[in-house]
Design a protein around this motif. Structure first.
Motif, short mmCIF file in Angstrom:
data_model
loop_
_atom_site.label_atom_id
_atom_site.label_comp_id
_atom_site.label_asym_id
_atom_site.label_seq_id
_atom_site.Cartn_x
_atom_site.Cartn_y
_atom_site.Cartn_z
N PRO A 23 0.82 -1.21 0.00
CA PRO A 23 0.00 0.00 0.00
C PRO A 23 0.86 1.26 0.00
O PRO A 23 2.06 1.23 0.30
CB PRO A 23 -0.80 -0.12 1.30
CG PRO A 23 0.05 -0.97 2.19
CD PRO A 23 0.75 -1.93 1.28
N VAL A 24 0.23 2.37 -0.35
CA VAL A 24 0.87 3.68 -0.37
C VAL A 24 0.14 4.58 0.61
O VAL A 24 -1.09 4.52 0.72
CB VAL A 24 0.83 4.28 -1.79
CG1 VAL A 24 1.38 5.70 -1.81
CG2 VAL A 24 1.59 3.39 -2.77
N ALA A 25 0.87 5.41 1.32
CA ALA A 25 0.26 6.34 2.26
C ALA A 25 -0.41 7.47 1.50
O ALA A 25 0.25 8.28 0.86
CB ALA A 25 1.30 6.90 3.23
N GLY A 26 -1.75 7.53 1.57
CA GLY A 26 -2.48 8.61 0.94
C GLY A 26 -2.52 9.83 1.83
O GLY A 26 -1.90 9.87 2.90
N LEU A 109 1.21 -1.62 6.11
CA LEU A 109 -0.18 -1.21 6.33
C LEU A 109 -0.27 0.30 6.20
O LEU A 109 0.52 1.04 6.81
CB LEU A 109 -0.61 -1.63 7.74
CG LEU A 109 -1.90 -1.04 8.31
CD1 LEU A 109 -3.11 -1.61 7.57
CD2 LEU A 109 -2.00 -1.34 9.81
N ALA A 110 -1.22 0.78 5.41
CA ALA A 110 -1.51 2.22 5.32
C ALA A 110 -2.72 2.50 6.19
O ALA A 110 -3.78 1.89 6.02
CB ALA A 110 -1.78 2.63 3.88
N VAL A 111 -2.56 3.41 7.16
CA VAL A 111 -3.60 3.64 8.15
C VAL A 111 -3.77 5.14 8.38
O VAL A 111 -2.79 5.89 8.33
CB VAL A 111 -3.24 2.91 9.48
CG1 VAL A 111 -1.94 3.44 10.06
CG2 VAL A 111 -4.35 3.01 10.49
N PRO A 112 -5.00 5.62 8.60
CA PRO A 112 -5.19 7.03 8.92
C PRO A 112 -4.39 7.45 10.15
O PRO A 112 -4.28 6.69 11.11
CB PRO A 112 -6.69 7.13 9.17
CG PRO A 112 -7.29 6.02 8.38
CD PRO A 112 -6.28 4.90 8.48
N ARG A 113 -3.84 8.65 10.11
CA ARG A 113 -3.02 9.15 11.23
C ARG A 113 -3.77 9.10 12.55
O ARG A 113 -3.16 8.84 13.61
CB ARG A 113 -2.58 10.60 10.92
CG ARG A 113 -2.03 11.39 12.12
CD ARG A 113 -0.77 10.76 12.67
NE ARG A 113 -0.31 11.40 13.89
CZ ARG A 113 -0.66 11.06 15.12
NH1 ARG A 113 -1.52 10.04 15.32
NH2 ARG A 113 -0.19 11.69 16.17
#
Length: 325
Positions: A23-26, A109-113
């Motif tokens: 995944p990529v951090a959006g 894992l890309a996760v909301p801050r």
């Protein structure tokens, strides 16, 4: 990257190690290199699609024939690999922990801050991964507990239960735990002043707060353990036994329907994960008031065995998944 993937409901045989796109951090997200994850009851519910009513109630997690996200897992701990646009208060290389909606049974894992926080200084990655969902649930269930109250925790040896005993004790409550024979001394070591062994004892008395985490007793029986001015808290419960339509949701619904007609207050609280909740838990952990208890650890490739162990009804405290050294 390696991840545990499941596309249709079923047993742990539906879980497979697979190579998936990293995944990529959006915008507003953090990319975490996962060092450890942990297993919760939610994971077997998602694996099985059980209870069936959940497939129509929560479309963010469940679909009709399989999970909404093929990579499961919520709790995680790891290091920040990259940050997305707008994230300025977390730096690459920092150690963090938190709870994602899904995707933690993977190398990245890309996760909301706002769903992660800095890892407690006194915990390993495996220990930190054992905290988020279970400890935040316990914290939510015990919000109304004050010093001097008598608190009964049914299911005190499970993931949520071990945190609930400690948090209630830290709040100054007189804690009574209900667990099996092999967990009696462990419950005492966590702060329970009294312990009922449900395999041979009848649970008696009246309490200011009763927290039911097992889902094995009738609503009438539970209400009989609560002071008229007290509170019954319903959460969790249920084990896989060939599948169900309502599972523990049936007890929750009966509790909600009974609320206007009984004297004790009935609560069915739903924990909401946030950075603020994780910060509060980090303070409790770093002060020494709360510590995670780990039953077993499995490597990522053996996630299916970890969930099988939880389903076996023999698991106690937390089960963790080690993803990277």
């Amino acid at each position: 990257m390696k991840a545990i993937v499941q596309r249709v409901y079923g047993s742990s045989a539906m879980l497979a190690v697979a190579d998936v796109e990293r995944p990529v951090a959006g915008a507003g997200q953090v990319l975490v290199r996962v060092r450890a994850a942990s297993v919760n009851a939610r994971d077997w519910h998602l694996m099985r699609g059980d209870p069936k009513i959940a497939r129509w109630m929560d479309r963010s997690l469940f679909r009709r024939t399989g999970p909404a996200n093929p990579v499961q897992g919520g709790d995680f701990a790891g290091t920040v690999e990259a940050v997305g646009e707008g994230v300025t208060d977390v730096a690459v290389g920092e150690e963090v922990f938190g709870e994602a909606v899904s995707g933690a049974f993977a190398e990245y894992l890309a996760v909301p801050r706002d769903l992660l926080d800095r890892k407690p200084r006194n915990l390993s990655f495996a220990e930190a991964a054992a905290v988020p969902l279970a400890a935040n649930t316990a914290l939510t269930l015990l919000r109304s507990v004050d010093a001097g109250q008598r608190v009964l925790i049914i299911g005190a040896s499970g993931g949520v239960g071990t945190f609930a005993v400690q948090i209630a004790h830290a709040r100054g409550a007189e804690v009574t735990a209900v667990c099996s024979t092999r967990n009696v001394e462990a419950a005492r070591s966590l702060g329970a002043e009294h312990v009922f062994d449900y395999t041979r004892d009848t649970v008696t008395g009246r309490y200011d707060t009763v927290v039911d985490l097992a889902g094995a007793r009738s609503l009438r029986e539970l209400l009989g353990l609560v002071e008229p001015t007290g509170t019954l808290v319903l959460s969790g419960g249920g084990n896989y036994d060939g599948g169900s339509v309502f599972g523990p949701i049936g007890l929750f619904a009966r509790g909600q329907l009974a609320r206007p007609f009984v004297k004790p207050t009935i609560r069915v609280p739903l924990a909401q994960q946030s950075a603020a909740a994780l910060t509060e838990l980090r303070a409790l952990i770093e002060s020494g008031d709360v510590r995670p208890v780990i039953d077993r650890a499995y490597p990522l490739a053996e996630t299916a065995a970890a969930i099988d162990y939880m389903e076996s009804h023999h698991a106690r405290a937390k089960i963790v998944i080690t993803v990277a050294e």
